[in-house]
Design an enzyme around this catalytic site. Sequence first.
Site, mmCIF file in Angstrom:
data_model
loop_
_atom_site.group_PDB
_atom_site.id
_atom_site.type_symbol
_atom_site.label_atom_id
_atom_site.label_comp_id
_atom_site.label_asym_id
_atom_site.label_seq_id
_atom_site.Cartn_x
_atom_site.Cartn_y
_atom_site.Cartn_z
ATOM 1 N N ASN A 10 0.821 -1.211 0.000
ATOM 2 C CA ASN A 10 0.000 0.000 0.000
ATOM 3 C C ASN A 10 0.851 1.255 0.000
ATOM 4 O OD1 ASN A 10 -2.061 -1.748 0.064
ATOM 5 N ND2 ASN A 10 -2.664 -1.383 2.190
ATOM 6 N N HIS B 143 5.931 -0.652 -2.642
ATOM 7 C CA HIS B 143 5.512 0.117 -3.821
ATOM 8 C C HIS B 143 5.568 1.628 -3.617
ATOM 9 C CE1 HIS B 143 3.129 -3.616 -5.404
ATOM 10 N NE2 HIS B 143 4.420 -3.715 -5.589
HETATM 11 P P1 OAD Z 1 -6.184 -5.495 -5.430
HETATM 12 O O1 OAD Z 1 -7.168 -4.441 -5.772
HETATM 13 O O2 OAD Z 1 -5.582 -6.270 -6.542
HETATM 14 O O3 OAD Z 1 -6.822 -6.542 -4.425
HETATM 15 C C1 OAD Z 1 -7.521 -6.127 -3.287
HETATM 16 C C2 OAD Z 1 -7.826 -7.350 -2.464
HETATM 17 O O4 OAD Z 1 -8.449 -6.918 -1.271
HETATM 18 C C3 OAD Z 1 -8.760 -8.353 -3.128
HETATM 19 O O5 OAD Z 1 -8.248 -9.663 -2.957
HETATM 20 C C4 OAD Z 1 -10.069 -8.169 -2.352
HETATM 21 O O6 OAD Z 1 -10.831 -9.385 -2.296
HETATM 22 C C5 OAD Z 1 -9.550 -7.774 -1.009
HETATM 23 N N1 OAD Z 1 -10.485 -7.013 -0.162
HETATM 24 C C6 OAD Z 1 -11.465 -6.143 -0.530
HETATM 25 N N2 OAD Z 1 -12.083 -5.637 0.553
HETATM 26 C C7 OAD Z 1 -11.485 -6.186 1.632
HETATM 27 C C8 OAD Z 1 -11.662 -6.078 3.045
HETATM 28 N N3 OAD Z 1 -12.589 -5.259 3.566
HETATM 29 N N4 OAD Z 1 -10.865 -6.809 3.855
HETATM 30 C C9 OAD Z 1 -9.920 -7.636 3.344
HETATM 31 N N5 OAD Z 1 -9.709 -7.780 2.032
HETATM 32 C C10 OAD Z 1 -10.471 -7.069 1.183
HETATM 33 O O7 OAD Z 1 -5.052 -4.772 -4.545
HETATM 34 P P2 OAD Z 1 -3.573 -5.275 -4.204
HETATM 35 O O8 OAD Z 1 -3.529 -6.725 -3.984
HETATM 36 O O9 OAD Z 1 -3.042 -4.374 -3.159
HETATM 37 O O10 OAD Z 1 0.624 -1.838 -7.442
HETATM 38 O O11 OAD Z 1 -2.839 -4.937 -5.568
HETATM 39 C C11 OAD Z 1 -1.464 -5.133 -5.658
HETATM 40 C C12 OAD Z 1 -0.807 -4.034 -6.440
HETATM 41 O O12 OAD Z 1 -1.502 -3.863 -7.696
HETATM 42 C C13 OAD Z 1 -0.915 -2.661 -5.820
HETATM 43 O O13 OAD Z 1 0.116 -2.415 -4.872
HETATM 44 C C14 OAD Z 1 -0.740 -1.753 -7.015
HETATM 45 C C15 OAD Z 1 -1.661 -2.459 -7.973
HETATM 46 O O14 OAD Z 1 -1.401 -2.239 -9.317
HETATM 47 C C16 OAD Z 1 1.220 -0.770 -7.965
HETATM 48 O O15 OAD Z 1 0.658 0.297 -8.084
HETATM 49 C C17 OAD Z 1 2.638 -1.027 -8.395
#
Ligand code: OAD
Length: 241
Positions: free
Chosen positions: A101, A118
């Site tokens: 994040n 990141h």
């Molecule tokens: P994503 O948007 O890919 O995934 C978000 C995750 O959070 C999903 O698995 C959802 O199911 C979950 N989620 C949603 N609401 C939730 C809650 N209340 N409690 C727990 N989980 C929940 O985001 P990231 O995995 O962070 O990179 O994405 C990874 C990277 O992709 C980011 O750091 C960014 C993006 O492109 C860069 O900008 C380089």
Amino acid sequence: MTIESVAALLRDAKHVLVFTGAGVSAESGVPTFRSDANALWREVDIRNFAYPDGYRRNQPDAWRWYGQRAAKVREVMPNAAHEAIAEIERRVPEFLLVTQNIDNLHQRAGSKKVLELHGNLREARCFDCDARSPWVADPVCEACGGLLRPDVVMFEEELPAGAMEQAREAAESCDLLLSVGTSNLVWPATEVPRYALRSGADVVIINPDMSGQPTGLRVTYLKGAAGAILPELVRIAYANL
Ligand code: OAD
């Protein structure tokens, strides 16, 4: 495994790694990248905002878009999940929070040992001379006149020097890794839970959606919102201590 069994693992763990993604901030009102209807990469074309070439071409829109996101994350508040993670850090002998994040909410909730993979939206920096800058109106570097950008990692770019090595070392020596709110799709961050699994740690996934998550004998799934599950886990783990 039940939440009670995971709480017992947490209570006994000597070295915990918490690995987070955008879902941990969803309940603070920060949109995720992929998982909700207003997810960021559904709203804008990722090529024009999150790749260096596209970002350069898409001026001043891309600069403004990041500036608005930076302002938004300053306005919102950390939630119960961020606070529970800060509490785990205070209780566990050895701890590292590895986050994808860029919203600074972990630090605002009191987390101290935070490894950002990141970058962070706190500041901007110059594409050319790397000088840091506040979020000014136009994306022009005061030091050299170059193009300003957010201090975050874009696709095709390297992670901050040494960050993956530090994450790997912690993942390979922890007894318990909690993966919270990440789709676990973006490389190389996606390796972090795998390093822990290969070294024999227990891995617990906290997410309402388990698609694409790591599998294995030592993986446990706690399905639900981080803001509900993490405080409950902490409450059970440290009850009567
Ligand atoms: P994503 O948007 O890919 O995934 C978000 C995750 O959070 C999903 O698995 C959802 O199911 C979950 N989620 C949603 N609401 C939730 C809650 N209340 N409690 C727990 N989980 C929940 O985001 P990231 O995995 O962070 O990179 O994405 C990874 C990277 O992709 C980011 O750091 C960014 C993006 O492109 C860069 O900008 C380089």
